[in-house]
Design a protein around this motif. Structure first.
Motif, short mmCIF file in Angstrom:
data_model
loop_
_atom_site.label_atom_id
_atom_site.label_comp_id
_atom_site.label_asym_id
_atom_site.label_seq_id
_atom_site.Cartn_x
_atom_site.Cartn_y
_atom_site.Cartn_z
N ASP A 7 0.82 -1.20 0.00
CA ASP A 7 0.00 0.00 0.00
C ASP A 7 0.86 1.26 0.00
N LEU A 8 1.89 1.26 0.83
CA LEU A 8 2.77 2.43 0.94
C LEU A 8 3.49 2.71 -0.38
N ILE A 53 -12.41 10.94 4.98
CA ILE A 53 -11.98 10.48 3.67
C ILE A 53 -11.78 11.67 2.73
N ARG A 54 -10.89 11.50 1.78
CA ARG A 54 -10.63 12.54 0.78
C ARG A 54 -11.19 12.11 -0.57
N LYS A 55 -11.86 13.04 -1.22
CA LYS A 55 -12.31 12.83 -2.59
C LYS A 55 -12.23 14.16 -3.31
N GLN A 95 -7.85 9.52 -2.44
CA GLN A 95 -7.79 8.51 -1.37
C GLN A 95 -6.44 7.80 -1.32
N LEU A 96 -5.62 8.00 -2.35
CA LEU A 96 -4.25 7.49 -2.29
C LEU A 96 -3.51 8.14 -1.11
N LEU A 97 -3.89 9.37 -0.77
CA LEU A 97 -3.32 10.04 0.40
C LEU A 97 -3.77 9.34 1.68
N CYS A 101 -1.37 7.60 4.41
CA CYS A 101 -1.43 7.97 5.83
C CYS A 101 -1.82 6.79 6.74
N GLY A 102 -2.32 5.71 6.14
CA GLY A 102 -2.67 4.54 6.93
C GLY A 102 -4.13 4.40 7.31
#
Length: 198
Positions: A7-8, A53-55, A95-97, A101-102
């Protein structure tokens, strides 16, 4: 451990390679409608810990909006650029961020908004929340036209709770029970295939 390492590496590489595209999308959003580029929303993460969540923002910016949490059909809140981003799934790229970030993984059960958590049966809730939520999973592929399905329902909210959510939870349990590295890769490739072929 191997899953987290993958993932990282993959999320960092993805952000680096896709940075020109991310910039173009950000500019398009700003030119299309006023408001922030990113949309943040509280979701339920691993072990029930909430995260935001980021979008990419795909709807008109309404800070005090108390509208529905599910998107149904041709939702009038969706912007022109937003409609394209949703259809191509480009709105999910930030969401890759979250993966970096975990808070999330590339593959795993999609994170739900807290409002629908009480509809998770107790045993199912513990199992599904035992892993990091993902950007994609089998439910995301099978229900990629969820908005259209709900638009056809007499009561979209009820249809989501009684039909869509239980099906998604079944897929989520299947994933947790049989998750493997190679299985994750297959799901990623299948997701890319679905996005490309639309």
């Amino acid at each position: 451990m191997a899953k987290r390492l993958f993932d990282l590496v993959a999320s960092a590489l993805g952000l680096l390679l896709l940075s020109p595209l991310l910039l173009v999308v950000a500019v398009a959003i700003k030119l299309d409608s006023p408001g922030p580029v990113l949309f943040r929303q509280e979701r339920v993460g691993r072990f029930g810990v909430p995260f935001r969540i980021r979008k990419f923002r795909t709807m008109r910016h309404q800070p005090q909006d108390g509208g529905p949490l599910i998107t149904v059909g041709a939702d009038p809140r969706i912007t022109r650029v937003g409609a394209f981003l949703r259809s191509t799934k480009l709105d999910e790229l930030p969401q890759l961020l979250d993966v970096l970030c975990g808070s999330m993984s590339l593959v795993g059960p999609r994170p739900e908004v807290p409002r629908y958590l009480p509809h998770y049966p107790p045993g199912v809730r513990e199992k599904v929340l035992s892993v990091r939520p993902g950007i994609t999973d089998l439910a995301s592929i099978e229900y990629r036209r969820e908005s259209e399905l709900l638009a056809a329902a007499h009561d979209p909210e009820r249809a989501y709770v009684e039909e869509v959510l239980p099906a998604k939870l079944r897929y989520a349990q299947q994933y947790v029970d049989g998750a493997t590295f190679w299985g994750d890769l297959r799901l990623l490739l299948r997701t890319l295939h679905v996005i490309v072929t639309r």
